[in-house]
Design a protein around this motif. Sequence first.
Motif, PDB file in Angstrom:
ATOM      1  N   THR A 232      65.993  30.641  67.208  1.00  0.00           N
ATOM      2  CA  THR A 232      65.332  31.683  67.799  1.00  0.00           C
ATOM      3  C   THR A 232      64.475  31.261  69.197  1.00  0.00           C
ATOM      4  O   THR A 232      64.456  32.006  70.323  1.00  0.00           O
ATOM      5  N   SER A 233      64.151  30.052  69.195  1.00  0.00           N
ATOM      6  CA  SER A 233      64.007  29.588  70.431  1.00  0.00           C
ATOM      7  C   SER A 233      64.944  28.994  71.568  1.00  0.00           C
ATOM      8  O   SER A 233      64.443  28.369  72.635  1.00  0.00           O
ATOM      9  N   GLY A 234      65.860  29.316  71.068  1.00  0.00           N
ATOM     10  CA  GLY A 234      67.372  28.773  72.053  1.00  0.00           C
ATOM     11  C   GLY A 234      67.536  27.404  72.139  1.00  0.00           C
ATOM     12  O   GLY A 234      68.340  27.028  72.720  1.00  0.00           O
ATOM     13  N   LYS A 235      66.996  26.692  71.017  1.00  0.00           N
ATOM     14  CA  LYS A 235      67.313  25.268  71.061  1.00  0.00           C
ATOM     15  C   LYS A 235      68.545  24.942  70.136  1.00  0.00           C
ATOM     16  O   LYS A 235      68.718  25.657  69.289  1.00  0.00           O
ATOM     17  N   VAL A 236      69.548  24.043  70.536  1.00  0.00           N
ATOM     18  CA  VAL A 236      70.314  23.729  69.689  1.00  0.00           C
ATOM     19  C   VAL A 236      69.861  22.670  68.979  1.00  0.00           C
ATOM     20  O   VAL A 236      69.771  21.558  69.352  1.00  0.00           O
ATOM     21  N   VAL A 237      69.843  22.977  67.477  1.00  0.00           N
ATOM     22  CA  VAL A 237      69.352  21.792  66.594  1.00  0.00           C
ATOM     23  C   VAL A 237      70.592  21.036  65.973  1.00  0.00           C
ATOM     24  O   VAL A 237      70.076  20.076  65.232  1.00  0.00           O
ATOM     25  N   GLU A 238      71.605  21.495  65.919  1.00  0.00           N
ATOM     26  CA  GLU A 238      72.826  20.845  65.285  1.00  0.00           C
ATOM     27  C   GLU A 238      74.005  21.353  66.187  1.00  0.00           C
ATOM     28  O   GLU A 238      74.291  22.221  66.558  1.00  0.00           O
ATOM     29  N   VAL A 239      74.727  20.112  66.138  1.00  0.00           N
ATOM     30  CA  VAL A 239      76.427  20.343  66.503  1.00  0.00           C
ATOM     31  C   VAL A 239      77.246  19.623  65.290  1.00  0.00           C
ATOM     32  O   VAL A 239      76.969  18.753  65.080  1.00  0.00           O
ATOM     33  N   CYS A 240      78.102  20.578  64.858  1.00  0.00           N
ATOM     34  CA  CYS A 240      78.962  20.117  64.083  1.00  0.00           C
ATOM     35  C   CYS A 240      80.404  20.098  64.673  1.00  0.00           C
ATOM     36  O   CYS A 240      80.983  21.225  65.075  1.00  0.00           O
ATOM     37  N   ASP A 241      80.985  18.665  64.506  1.00  0.00           N
ATOM     38  CA  ASP A 241      82.253  18.508  65.036  1.00  0.00           C
ATOM     39  C   ASP A 241      83.247  18.586  63.682  1.00  0.00           C
ATOM     40  O   ASP A 241      83.179  17.684  63.040  1.00  0.00           O
ATOM     41  N   THR A 242      84.286  19.191  63.833  1.00  0.00           N
ATOM     42  CA  THR A 242      85.167  19.315  62.369  1.00  0.00           C
ATOM     43  C   THR A 242      86.741  19.453  62.818  1.00  0.00           C
ATOM     44  O   THR A 242      86.939  20.050  63.635  1.00  0.00           O
ATOM     45  N   ILE A 243      87.485  18.633  62.168  1.00  0.00           N
ATOM     46  CA  ILE A 243      88.879  18.275  62.300  1.00  0.00           C
ATOM     47  C   ILE A 243      89.497  19.074  60.818  1.00  0.00           C
ATOM     48  O   ILE A 243      88.932  18.529  59.945  1.00  0.00           O
ATOM     49  N   MET A 244      90.295  20.050  60.762  1.00  0.00           N
ATOM     50  CA  MET A 244      90.765  20.708  59.627  1.00  0.00           C
ATOM     51  C   MET A 244      92.212  20.677  59.833  1.00  0.00           C
ATOM     52  O   MET A 244      92.889  20.902  60.676  1.00  0.00           O
ATOM     53  N   ALA A 245      92.762  20.455  58.785  1.00  0.00           N
ATOM     54  CA  ALA A 245      94.337  20.585  58.509  1.00  0.00           C
ATOM     55  C   ALA A 245      94.777  22.007  58.820  1.00  0.00           C
ATOM     56  O   ALA A 245      94.233  23.134  58.076  1.00  0.00           O
ATOM     57  N   ALA A 246      95.631  22.457  59.781  1.00  0.00           N
ATOM     58  CA  ALA A 246      95.775  23.595  60.247  1.00  0.00           C
ATOM     59  C   ALA A 246      96.203  24.479  59.033  1.00  0.00           C
ATOM     60  O   ALA A 246      95.927  25.769  59.054  1.00  0.00           O
ATOM     61  N   ASP A 247      97.348  23.952  58.141  1.00  0.00           N
ATOM     62  CA  ASP A 247      97.808  24.685  57.173  1.00  0.00           C
ATOM     63  C   ASP A 247      97.101  25.082  56.117  1.00  0.00           C
ATOM     64  O   ASP A 247      97.397  25.989  55.251  1.00  0.00           O
ATOM     65  N   GLN A 248      95.733  24.665  56.118  1.00  0.00           N
ATOM     66  CA  GLN A 248      95.103  25.214  54.907  1.00  0.00           C
ATOM     67  C   GLN A 248      93.632  25.726  55.401  1.00  0.00           C
ATOM     68  O   GLN A 248      93.070  26.313  54.290  1.00  0.00           O
ATOM     69  N   PHE A 249      93.667  26.363  56.408  1.00  0.00           N
ATOM     70  CA  PHE A 249      92.709  27.205  56.731  1.00  0.00           C
ATOM     71  C   PHE A 249      93.211  28.382  57.660  1.00  0.00           C
ATOM     72  O   PHE A 249      94.056  28.357  58.343  1.00  0.00           O
ATOM     73  N   VAL A 250      92.146  29.573  57.342  1.00  0.00           N
ATOM     74  CA  VAL A 250      92.430  30.875  58.377  1.00  0.00           C
ATOM     75  C   VAL A 250      90.904  31.033  58.755  1.00  0.00           C
ATOM     76  O   VAL A 250      90.233  31.262  57.702  1.00  0.00           O
ATOM     77  N   LEU A 251      90.861  31.073  59.968  1.00  0.00           N
ATOM     78  CA  LEU A 251      89.394  31.581  60.410  1.00  0.00           C
ATOM     79  C   LEU A 251      89.319  33.027  60.726  1.00  0.00           C
ATOM     80  O   LEU A 251      89.993  33.469  61.426  1.00  0.00           O
ATOM     81  N   ASP A 252      88.247  33.660  60.310  1.00  0.00           N
ATOM     82  CA  ASP A 252      88.019  34.993  60.452  1.00  0.00           C
ATOM     83  C   ASP A 252      86.539  35.074  61.413  1.00  0.00           C
ATOM     84  O   ASP A 252      85.764  34.491  61.106  1.00  0.00           O
ATOM     85  N   TYR A 253      86.801  36.316  62.463  1.00  0.00           N
ATOM     86  CA  TYR A 253      85.364  36.265  63.264  1.00  0.00           C
ATOM     87  C   TYR A 253      85.182  37.800  63.365  1.00  0.00           C
ATOM     88  O   TYR A 253      86.356  38.470  63.417  1.00  0.00           O
ATOM     89  N   ARG A 254      84.251  38.227  63.332  1.00  0.00           N
ATOM     90  CA  ARG A 254      83.754  39.693  63.874  1.00  0.00           C
ATOM     91  C   ARG A 254      83.226  39.663  65.001  1.00  0.00           C
ATOM     92  O   ARG A 254      82.237  38.898  65.172  1.00  0.00           O
TER      93      ARG A 254
END
Lengths: 259, 259
Positions: A232-254
């Motif tokens: 809430t103070s605008g600070k980035v406290v974590e960055v997560c870098d992920t590699i996924m097998a494309a055929d095993q994931f579907v990403l949903d966003y609203r």
Amino acid sequence: MTSVAGARSGKPRYLQIADDIEEQIKGGRLAPAEEVPSETVLMERYGVSSGTVRKAIAELRAAGLVETFQGKGSFVKSRPPVTRKSSDRFRRSHRRAGKAAYIAETEQAGVKPTVQVLSIGPVAAPREIAERLGTADGDKVLARRRLYFSDGVPTEEATSYLPWSVARDIPELFEENPGGGGIYARLEEHGHEFAEYVETVRARLATKQEASALGLSPGSAIIHLTRNAVTTSGKVVEVCDTIMAADQFVLDYRIPALD
Amino acid sequence: MTSVAGARSGKPRYLQIADDIEEQIKGGRLAPAEEVPSETVLMERYGVSSGTVRKAIAELRAAGLVETFQGKGSFVKSRPPVTRKSSDRFRRSHRRAGKAAYIAETEQAGVKPTVQVLSIGPVAAPREIAERLGTADGDKVLARRRLYFSDGVPTEEATSYLPWSVARDIPELFEENPGGGGIYARLEEHGHEFAEYVETVRARLATKQEASALGLSPGSAIIHLTRNAVTTSGKVVEVCDTIMAADQFVLDYRIPALD
DNA sequence: TAGTGGTCTAGACCACCGT
DNA sequence: CGGTGGTCTAGACCACTAC
């Protein structure tokens, strides 16, 4: 001397062979996990030389239909279940129930999730990570690398980066198991209240290292997801870098409609 | 008879050659759009046979570094600018300024966007589309297929599906150019106020048709994005199905932290 | 016509897997 | 050990491009 080959029917012989085997797979005559006839057998069956058979198999591998193991043979891939990454997986209610994001989402998919921690410790921040954290290139950050499995199959390799100034005060972040609700729960307990997460999605072909880490055939597609966790103070406290097998994931966003 | 080859230094010769050429490209000694030395030259330079050189080139092609044309040669790919799809591209303010989403986002990337309409007309809804629209499989829907270019390079093929009951009242939806702000602006003018957009992201290798439609080498990665446009009354008035060249897009999403 | 990549052959040896 | 795939050779002919 022969030559012969080439375009008897317009289409290269190796593609004809690949199509033939593909039909056998799709028609069920070659069942999942079943062994594809060996190169020697295929050479005789189709009356071609080893190189041609190998190109045909390479084609099937590129299409994701078979995988081959040196000294063993080629096998029809069983299509693994898809894990759906829905954008509500970071709800606090999940964390209060003691579930980290990965557990919450894969359980929903009816898959048994497991995690293997690869390494936890200080590293010099790579350029892109430092930019996202708002620190200098090469600054000391805490890196947590781990490998996720769905039903025993490796599907995702993720590295979390936290500014050292944030991580040093939270001893659980240095543990293999950071406790119920995962590291986000620990961060919130220490006064870092999250406002939003910003995810960046890329897709490309797997490098050799990525392919072997995830047990993929080279040339498979992967999804590269990078997430900033913003307080809430605008600070980035974590960055997560992920590699996924494309055929095993579907990403949903609203995406809310905005003016 | 020779054999020789194999693992002089552990690594296959064709990979060594590929790595060598890759370094020449990344080091700028082979500039973008420049021609890679011909197979004959490479055979002599590295002292290997044609098959080995060809495997090396195939490796570079798979990595997306070069593209080859029969009878002409192999050329270093010029890395086209990345178009960033940011999740605020559906803001009403963009539409009021007369800009459709694609224009808004690509202009921001400094790329000249163009659109080619492939077809507009009624079709029977495919199963997944019907599910998303909340109609029956095979119902009549309006389909708008178009191909998008960035600086003249095809990058994206998109098909919008609208329920016939929605589309029939809005004549602009049947035009090649639906007017300023795109079809979303027209829908809002006709009382369909948007509440949110739900996007589903998948990645995989391109099929042959997709590869040729987007001018990609076969085996390239593509992003498959499907979007529901949801109104304040909870109705899905449009579903957009998009295939994008993976190397030309980065998708950004903001996820608010929720309880 | 000369040069390019695309396909294919009929072998060879190597590395790995199982018995 | 025999069988498997992985790499490589030294040619051949074909299809396409450019001159």
